[in-house]
Design a protein around this motif. Structure first.
Motif, PDB file in Angstrom:
ATOM      1  N   ALA A  90       0.855  -1.185   0.000  1.00 55.27           N
ATOM      2  CA  ALA A  90       0.000   0.000   0.000  1.00 55.27           C
ATOM      3  C   ALA A  90       0.891   1.235   0.000  1.00 55.27           C
ATOM      4  N   GLN A  91       0.484   2.250  -0.735  1.00 56.73           N
ATOM      5  CA  GLN A  91       1.309   3.443  -0.906  1.00 56.73           C
ATOM      6  C   GLN A  91       0.994   4.544   0.094  1.00 56.73           C
ATOM      7  N   GLY A  92      -0.114   4.418   0.780  1.00 55.02           N
ATOM      8  CA  GLY A  92      -0.481   5.379   1.809  1.00 55.02           C
ATOM      9  C   GLY A  92      -1.421   4.693   2.773  1.00 55.02           C
ATOM     10  N   GLY A  93      -1.194   4.824   4.071  1.00 55.50           N
ATOM     11  CA  GLY A  93      -2.048   4.120   5.008  1.00 55.50           C
ATOM     12  C   GLY A  93      -1.815   2.623   4.958  1.00 55.50           C
ATOM     13  N   ALA A  94      -2.853   1.868   5.338  1.00 55.28           N
ATOM     14  CA  ALA A  94      -2.713   0.424   5.476  1.00 55.28           C
ATOM     15  C   ALA A  94      -3.326  -0.361   4.325  1.00 55.28           C
ATOM     16  N   ARG A  95      -4.159   0.275   3.502  1.00 54.47           N
ATOM     17  CA  ARG A  95      -4.889  -0.445   2.463  1.00 54.47           C
ATOM     18  C   ARG A  95      -4.800   0.274   1.128  1.00 54.47           C
ATOM     19  N   LEU A  96      -5.096  -0.462   0.073  1.00 56.83           N
ATOM     20  CA  LEU A  96      -5.272   0.094  -1.263  1.00 56.83           C
ATOM     21  C   LEU A  96      -6.533  -0.521  -1.856  1.00 56.83           C
ATOM     22  N   LEU A  97      -7.080   0.120  -2.868  1.00 55.19           N
ATOM     23  CA  LEU A  97      -8.279  -0.365  -3.546  1.00 55.19           C
ATOM     24  C   LEU A  97      -7.885  -1.078  -4.826  1.00 55.19           C
ATOM     25  N   ALA A  98      -8.438  -2.275  -5.042  1.00 54.22           N
ATOM     26  CA  ALA A  98      -8.225  -3.010  -6.287  1.00 54.22           C
ATOM     27  C   ALA A  98      -9.558  -3.175  -7.006  1.00 54.22           C
ATOM     28  N   LEU A  99      -9.559  -2.870  -8.297  1.00 58.34           N
ATOM     29  CA  LEU A  99     -10.692  -3.118  -9.184  1.00 58.34           C
ATOM     30  C   LEU A  99     -10.251  -4.142 -10.216  1.00 58.34           C
ATOM     31  N   SER A 100     -11.120  -5.087 -10.545  1.00 58.10           N
ATOM     32  CA  SER A 100     -10.752  -6.127 -11.500  1.00 58.10           C
ATOM     33  C   SER A 100     -11.896  -6.399 -12.468  1.00 58.10           C
ATOM     34  N   THR A 101     -11.546  -6.679 -13.725  1.00 61.95           N
ATOM     35  CA  THR A 101     -12.556  -7.149 -14.669  1.00 61.95           C
ATOM     36  C   THR A 101     -12.867  -8.619 -14.427  1.00 61.95           C
ATOM     37  N   GLY A 102     -12.122  -9.242 -13.538  1.00 66.64           N
ATOM     38  CA  GLY A 102     -12.396 -10.606 -13.094  1.00 66.64           C
ATOM     39  C   GLY A 102     -12.680 -10.592 -11.608  1.00 66.64           C
ATOM     40  N   ARG A 103     -11.698 -11.022 -10.820  1.00 67.52           N
ATOM     41  CA  ARG A 103     -11.848 -11.021  -9.369  1.00 67.52           C
ATOM     42  C   ARG A 103     -10.630 -10.372  -8.731  1.00 67.52           C
ATOM     43  N   ALA A 104     -10.887  -9.412  -7.870  1.00 61.03           N
ATOM     44  CA  ALA A 104      -9.816  -8.717  -7.157  1.00 61.03           C
ATOM     45  C   ALA A 104      -9.424  -9.551  -5.942  1.00 61.03           C
ATOM     46  N   ARG A 105      -8.753 -10.630  -6.222  1.00 63.07           N
ATOM     47  CA  ARG A 105      -8.342 -11.573  -5.186  1.00 63.07           C
ATOM     48  C   ARG A 105      -6.973 -12.139  -5.553  1.00 63.07           C
ATOM     49  N   LEU A 106      -6.224 -12.563  -4.532  1.00 62.94           N
ATOM     50  CA  LEU A 106      -4.960 -13.254  -4.740  1.00 62.94           C
ATOM     51  C   LEU A 106      -5.216 -14.754  -4.811  1.00 62.94           C
ATOM     52  N   PRO A 107      -4.275 -15.521  -5.344  1.00 67.92           N
ATOM     53  CA  PRO A 107      -4.529 -16.955  -5.576  1.00 67.92           C
ATOM     54  C   PRO A 107      -4.921 -17.743  -4.338  1.00 67.92           C
ATOM     55  N   ASP A 108      -4.495 -17.319  -3.138  1.00 62.40           N
ATOM     56  CA  ASP A 108      -4.812 -18.094  -1.939  1.00 62.40           C
ATOM     57  C   ASP A 108      -6.128 -17.676  -1.285  1.00 62.40           C
ATOM     58  N   HIS A 109      -6.851 -16.726  -1.882  1.00 58.28           N
ATOM     59  CA  HIS A 109      -8.147 -16.342  -1.336  1.00 58.28           C
ATOM     60  C   HIS A 109      -9.221 -17.334  -1.786  1.00 58.28           C
ATOM     61  N   PRO A 110     -10.202 -17.627  -0.933  1.00 58.08           N
ATOM     62  CA  PRO A 110     -11.208 -18.649  -1.272  1.00 58.08           C
ATOM     63  C   PRO A 110     -11.974 -18.375  -2.559  1.00 58.08           C
ATOM     64  N   ASP A 111     -12.244 -17.102  -2.863  1.00 59.03           N
ATOM     65  CA  ASP A 111     -13.031 -16.789  -4.053  1.00 59.03           C
ATOM     66  C   ASP A 111     -12.163 -16.257  -5.193  1.00 59.03           C
ATOM     67  N   ALA A 112     -10.896 -16.672  -5.229  1.00 60.16           N
ATOM     68  CA  ALA A 112     -10.004 -16.261  -6.318  1.00 60.16           C
ATOM     69  C   ALA A 112     -10.450 -16.880  -7.636  1.00 60.16           C
ATOM     70  N   CYS A 113     -10.065 -16.262  -8.733  1.00 60.16           N
ATOM     71  CA  CYS A 113     -10.443 -16.756 -10.057  1.00 60.16           C
ATOM     72  C   CYS A 113      -9.642 -18.000 -10.442  1.00 60.16           C
ATOM     73  N   ARG A 114      -8.334 -17.932 -10.238  1.00 58.52           N
ATOM     74  CA  ARG A 114      -7.409 -19.028 -10.559  1.00 58.52           C
ATOM     75  C   ARG A 114      -7.363 -19.364 -12.046  1.00 58.52           C
ATOM     76  N   SER A 115      -7.730 -18.406 -12.873  1.00 59.07           N
ATOM     77  CA  SER A 115      -7.544 -18.548 -14.320  1.00 59.07           C
ATOM     78  C   SER A 115      -7.416 -17.146 -14.900  1.00 59.07           C
ATOM     79  N   GLU A 116      -7.267 -17.050 -16.200  1.00 56.81           N
ATOM     80  CA  GLU A 116      -7.078 -15.745 -16.831  1.00 56.81           C
ATOM     81  C   GLU A 116      -8.379 -14.993 -17.054  1.00 56.81           C
ATOM     82  N   SER A 117      -9.525 -15.668 -16.916  1.00 53.98           N
ATOM     83  CA  SER A 117     -10.804 -15.033 -17.239  1.00 53.98           C
ATOM     84  C   SER A 117     -11.881 -15.488 -16.268  1.00 53.98           C
ATOM     85  N   CYS A 118     -12.488 -14.532 -15.563  1.00 52.73           N
ATOM     86  CA  CYS A 118     -13.626 -14.802 -14.678  1.00 52.73           C
ATOM     87  C   CYS A 118     -14.567 -13.606 -14.751  1.00 52.73           C
TER      88      CYS A 118
END
Length: 337
Positions: free
Chosen positions: A126-154
């Motif tokens: 994060a560049q300021g404070g503790a958090r940043l905002l992520a927007l995604s055309t798929g899923r704004a999640r990292l691979p280890d998150h339960p609702d991650a996309c885990r592919s190139e398109s979701c």
């Protein structure tokens, strides 16, 4: 006269103006902590710009403790370091409203296309404070998150309606006129009385690199300001020196295997360090008038199809209140950490 507004800033001594000889000092101003010398080589004496009785009491970060899945748009604003909130009935500066929206401004349904992160993978903070905002055309999640996309398109939202003037054509690439999976944050802001501009940081990732460079389905990220300041493109503030919008085709696309900044910032993000890419942190600046009300819409959309997702990170919003002229520009940012 306690009821006279001698400096014309809209505040009288009776209304809390603690220096009625300086239009940049009043209860509607933002506190400025000046640490750099001026043109004469001197650091100006500290001042109580916001007339709250304390000098250089710059507001602390406000996004600690926010969860990844938080879908309150006010917390989305806090994640990009918009901490002050105001109302139509007062004269304070800050956020007047916040909404998650689709490309045409209609409300966005809750989805994992939005996420509040403390970092994006192990190498992007994060560049300021503790958090940043992520927007995604798929899923704004990292691979280890339960609702991650885990592919190139979701796909999250399906077909959408683009803001007027978009998708912006790249003169060197095939055009497209429809979008998918559009998602954004809209904030309506009142600027501090002493502000001359504002800035924010963003970073763009995509699965479209390198196979799909300069095609008619290249995703775009736009930052739309209303009213549109001089130098913007249909209100868009974020583009490169050639006027190209933020996409796989932007000049600042320099995070990838073989790119100037290498691929370490792709590690652990879901984007492959070997075959995907993105930009470094970029900083957009734009002018504003003191006390002006503006709307900012940070919007990401998939152009032409709903495949090969992209993600935009947004953080580090800051009012500029140190004088001088501010112009619309996007440049590489320096990591504040």
């Amino acid at each position: 006269d306690p009821n006279a507004d001698s400096d014309g800033d809209g505040f009288t001594p009776a209304a809390g103006d603690c220096n009625d000889a300086d239009a940049n000092v009043n209860p509607g101003a933002i506190e400025v902590e000046v640490t750099e010398p001026d043109a004469s080589g001197h650091i100006p004496a500290p001042a109580d710009e916001d007339c709250d009785g304390a000098i250089d009491n710059v507001a602390p970060p406000c996004d600690d403790g926010l969860s990844l899945e938080d879908f309150d748009p006010a917390n989305g604003a806090r994640a990009i370091d918009l901490c002050a909130f105001a109302s139509r009935d007062d004269r304070r500066w800050g956020v007047l409203s916040a909404r998650y929206i689709r490309g045409d401004g209609s409300p966005a349904a809750r989805s994992p296309a939005i996420g509040l992160f403390d970092g994006f993978g192990p190498n992007v903070r994060a560049q300021g404070g503790a958090r940043l905002l992520a927007l995604s055309t798929g899923r704004a999640r990292l691979p280890d998150h339960p609702d991650a996309c885990r592919s190139e398109s979701c796909s999250s939202y399906g077909p959408g309606a683009a803001p007027p003037g978009f998708p912006q054509d790249n003169p060197d690439c095939p055009p497209s006129d429809f979008i998918n999976d559009d998602i954004g944050l809209e904030v309506v802001l009142r600027a501090p009385q002493n502000a001359t501009g504002y800035e924010f940081l963003f970073k763009f990732y995509t699965y479209e690199y390198p196979e799909w460079v300069c095609e008619d389905f290249n995703d775009q990220f736009v930052a739309l300001a209303t009213p549109a300041p001089p130098g913007s493109y249909n209100g868009n503030l974020s583009f490169d020196g050639e006027g190209r919008p933020v996409s796989v085709n932007i000049a600042f696309f320099d995070v990838c295997d073989g790119c100037p900044l290498g691929s370490s910032e792709l590690v652990g993000t879901g984007f492959s360090p070997r075959r995907d890419g993105g930009t470094r942190w970029l900083k957009t600046r734009a002018p504003v008038r003191g006390g002006e009300e503006i709307s900012l819409r940070f919007i990401l959309f998939d152009t032409g199809d709903d495949r090969f997702d992209s993600t935009a990170l947004i953080d580090g919003f800051r009012w500029i209140a140190t004088g001088g002229t501010v112009s619309v520009e996007t440049t590489p940012a320096v990591d504040p950490r």
